[in-house]
Design a protein around this motif. Structure first.
Motif, PDB file in Angstrom:
ATOM      1  N   PRO A  78       0.817  -1.217   0.000  1.00  0.00           N
ATOM      2  CA  PRO A  78       0.000   0.000   0.000  1.00  0.00           C
ATOM      3  C   PRO A  78       0.848   1.263   0.000  1.00  0.00           C
ATOM      4  O   PRO A  78       1.993   1.265   0.482  1.00  0.00           O
ATOM      5  N   THR A  79       0.283   2.322  -0.562  1.00  0.00           N
ATOM      6  CA  THR A  79       0.977   3.607  -0.603  1.00  0.00           C
ATOM      7  C   THR A  79       0.014   4.739  -0.242  1.00  0.00           C
ATOM      8  O   THR A  79      -1.204   4.558  -0.225  1.00  0.00           O
ATOM      9  N   LEU A  80       0.595   5.896  -0.005  1.00  0.00           N
ATOM     10  CA  LEU A  80      -0.172   7.104   0.275  1.00  0.00           C
ATOM     11  C   LEU A  80       0.366   8.196  -0.640  1.00  0.00           C
ATOM     12  O   LEU A  80       1.579   8.439  -0.678  1.00  0.00           O
ATOM     13  N   THR A  81      -0.524   8.822  -1.409  1.00  0.00           N
ATOM     14  CA  THR A  81      -0.119   9.919  -2.288  1.00  0.00           C
ATOM     15  C   THR A  81      -0.641  11.222  -1.720  1.00  0.00           C
ATOM     16  O   THR A  81      -1.853  11.404  -1.564  1.00  0.00           O
ATOM     17  N   ALA A  82       0.275  12.127  -1.405  1.00  0.00           N
ATOM     18  CA  ALA A  82      -0.068  13.383  -0.742  1.00  0.00           C
ATOM     19  C   ALA A  82      -0.264  14.496  -1.759  1.00  0.00           C
ATOM     20  O   ALA A  82       0.561  14.702  -2.653  1.00  0.00           O
ATOM     21  N   TYR A  83      -1.361  15.219  -1.610  1.00  0.00           N
ATOM     22  CA  TYR A  83      -1.649  16.439  -2.360  1.00  0.00           C
ATOM     23  C   TYR A  83      -1.775  17.557  -1.329  1.00  0.00           C
ATOM     24  O   TYR A  83      -2.753  17.606  -0.572  1.00  0.00           O
ATOM     25  N   LEU A  84      -0.789  18.436  -1.282  1.00  0.00           N
ATOM     26  CA  LEU A  84      -0.781  19.506  -0.289  1.00  0.00           C
ATOM     27  C   LEU A  84      -1.112  20.831  -0.957  1.00  0.00           C
ATOM     28  O   LEU A  84      -0.507  21.193  -1.970  1.00  0.00           O
ATOM     29  N   PRO A  85      -2.087  21.584  -0.416  1.00  0.00           N
ATOM     30  CA  PRO A  85      -2.431  22.870  -1.003  1.00  0.00           C
ATOM     31  C   PRO A  85      -1.334  23.896  -0.737  1.00  0.00           C
ATOM     32  O   PRO A  85      -0.485  23.698   0.156  1.00  0.00           O
ATOM     33  N   PRO A  86      -1.302  24.994  -1.497  1.00  0.00           N
ATOM     34  CA  PRO A  86      -0.319  26.047  -1.222  1.00  0.00           C
ATOM     35  C   PRO A  86      -0.439  26.519   0.225  1.00  0.00           C
ATOM     36  O   PRO A  86      -1.535  26.571   0.787  1.00  0.00           O
ATOM     37  N   ALA A  87       0.684  26.851   0.819  1.00  0.00           N
ATOM     38  CA  ALA A  87       0.707  27.233   2.229  1.00  0.00           C
ATOM     39  C   ALA A  87      -0.210  28.412   2.512  1.00  0.00           C
ATOM     40  O   ALA A  87      -0.845  28.476   3.578  1.00  0.00           O
ATOM     41  N   ASP A  88      -0.321  29.344   1.564  1.00  0.00           N
ATOM     42  CA  ASP A  88      -1.152  30.522   1.814  1.00  0.00           C
ATOM     43  C   ASP A  88      -2.647  30.239   1.653  1.00  0.00           C
ATOM     44  O   ASP A  88      -3.487  31.080   1.958  1.00  0.00           O
ATOM     45  N   LYS A  89      -2.971  29.041   1.182  1.00  0.00           N
ATOM     46  CA  LYS A  89      -4.373  28.664   0.996  1.00  0.00           C
ATOM     47  C   LYS A  89      -4.816  27.577   1.975  1.00  0.00           C
ATOM     48  O   LYS A  89      -6.013  27.387   2.219  1.00  0.00           O
ATOM     49  N   ALA A  90      -3.848  26.865   2.551  1.00  0.00           N
ATOM     50  CA  ALA A  90      -4.166  25.738   3.436  1.00  0.00           C
ATOM     51  C   ALA A  90      -4.936  26.207   4.662  1.00  0.00           C
ATOM     52  O   ALA A  90      -4.592  27.220   5.277  1.00  0.00           O
ATOM     53  N   ASN A  91      -5.992  25.452   5.006  1.00  0.00           N
ATOM     54  CA  ASN A  91      -6.811  25.815   6.173  1.00  0.00           C
ATOM     55  C   ASN A  91      -6.617  24.859   7.344  1.00  0.00           C
ATOM     56  O   ASN A  91      -7.252  25.012   8.383  1.00  0.00           O
TER      57      ASN A  91
END
Length: 310
Positions: free
Chosen positions: A62-75
């Motif tokens: 199994p794997t985990l694929t991370a999608y991180l929003p831009p730091a200035d948009k992350a809530n």
């Protein structure tokens, strides 16, 4: 035990996430790919496309694929996404990657879980393998929350079809951790998003294929009851948002209905949307209506405070 936990932290400390470009990155779910309960043998995983769906089968690692929003948009909110596929395949694109991209637009970090397909050739106990992977995903995100700009109290889980069964299992079976968890970190998701989910083993409404793939052909009455997640709802179950179609010929909408009723009985905040048409497996876009359920999901998340900046 301490060595395992240190390895977990080291793995993600060294993982080359491209924060500046916000590129998704797939990483092993378990440190050094030491997957609990796996049997020796080859990894026969394969991916196939057809009918606009990318299907991954025979998943052993199994794997985990991370999608991180831009730091200035992350809530600060995160969602772990479990694509569907009847516990036979994982429809990883239209019920995974594309959904993650949509969450990033909301400022939500998203993690697509490529969980193990239950198989007696690959696991000592196939019935718990997917749940172990879901718990490990929650543990991983919660452990790395600070680094990934996530609030550890705002980590939800989402599932489509059989992935909805996995997500609802994670939301109702969290009292017992099935993975190595020396820090005793909670594996309870803070909310659930269940999209045309498989829920119940009740013969009148069940998706028998999912239960056979998970539990085998000769599942005991006790096993069927345990994994009928409408029977496992308590006052500690996290809030839920559910979507289904009335004409779903694959997974009866009564799966969502009985789960919703169990949530109401236990006074758990819940919202249920049932479309007149749409069938099964439509992903983010129900082609029979101009209504976008992801917008309803966004409104629900916002109404519960999960889209407010931390």
């Amino acid at each position: 035990m301490k060595r395992y936990f240190a390895s977990l932290l080291l793995l993600f400390a060294l993982t080359p996430y491209s924060y500046a470009q916000n590129k998704p990155m797939e990483v092993p779910l378990y440190p050094q790919n030491k997957v609990p309960g796996n049997l020796p043998g080859p990894n026969d995983e394969k991916s196939e496309s057809g009918g606009g769906i990318l299907r991954v089968s025979k998943i052993k690692i199994p794997t985990l694929t991370a999608y991180l929003p831009p730091a200035d948009k992350a809530n600060g909110t995160a969602v772990i996404i479990c694509p569907g596929g009847g516990y036979s395949i994982v429809a990883i694109d239209h019920e995974g990657f594309k959904v993650a991209e949509k969450f990033n637009e909301m400022g939500v970090a998203a993690f697509v879980l490529k969980y193990r397909i239950p198989d007696t050739k690959n696991q000592e106990d196939p019935s718990i393998a997917p749940l172990q992977d879901a718990q490990q995903a929650i543990l991983t995100v919660r452990t790395n929350a600070k680094k990934w700009n996530i609030d550890p109290a705002r980590i939800g889980i989402m599932g489509f079809s059989a992935g909805g069964h996995l997500a609802s299992t994670a939301g109702t079976h969290f009292e017992r951790s099935l993975v190595n968890n020396p820090g005793n970190i909670s594996v309870r998701p803070d909310f659930m998003l269940l999209i045309y989910p498989v829920i119940s083993a009740d013969i009148a409404i069940t998706h028998s294929g999912s239960f056979k793939n998970l539990l085998g052909n000769n599942a005991s009455a006790e096993q069927l009851l345990l994994y009928s997640n409408e029977k496992q709802v308590t006052t500690k179950t996290p809030p839920a948002f559910l979507v289904h179609a009335s004409d779903d010929g694959g997974v009866s909408p009564n799966n969502s209905i009985v789960f919703y009723q169990a949530l109401l009985k236990n006074k758990i905040p819940a919202e249920l949307h049932i479309y007149q048409n749409g069938g099964h497996g439509f992903g983010m876009h129900n082609p029979t209506t101009k209504d976008e359920w992801m917008e309803r999901c966004k409104n629900w998340l916002n109404g519960n405070g999960w889209l407010k900046a931390q």
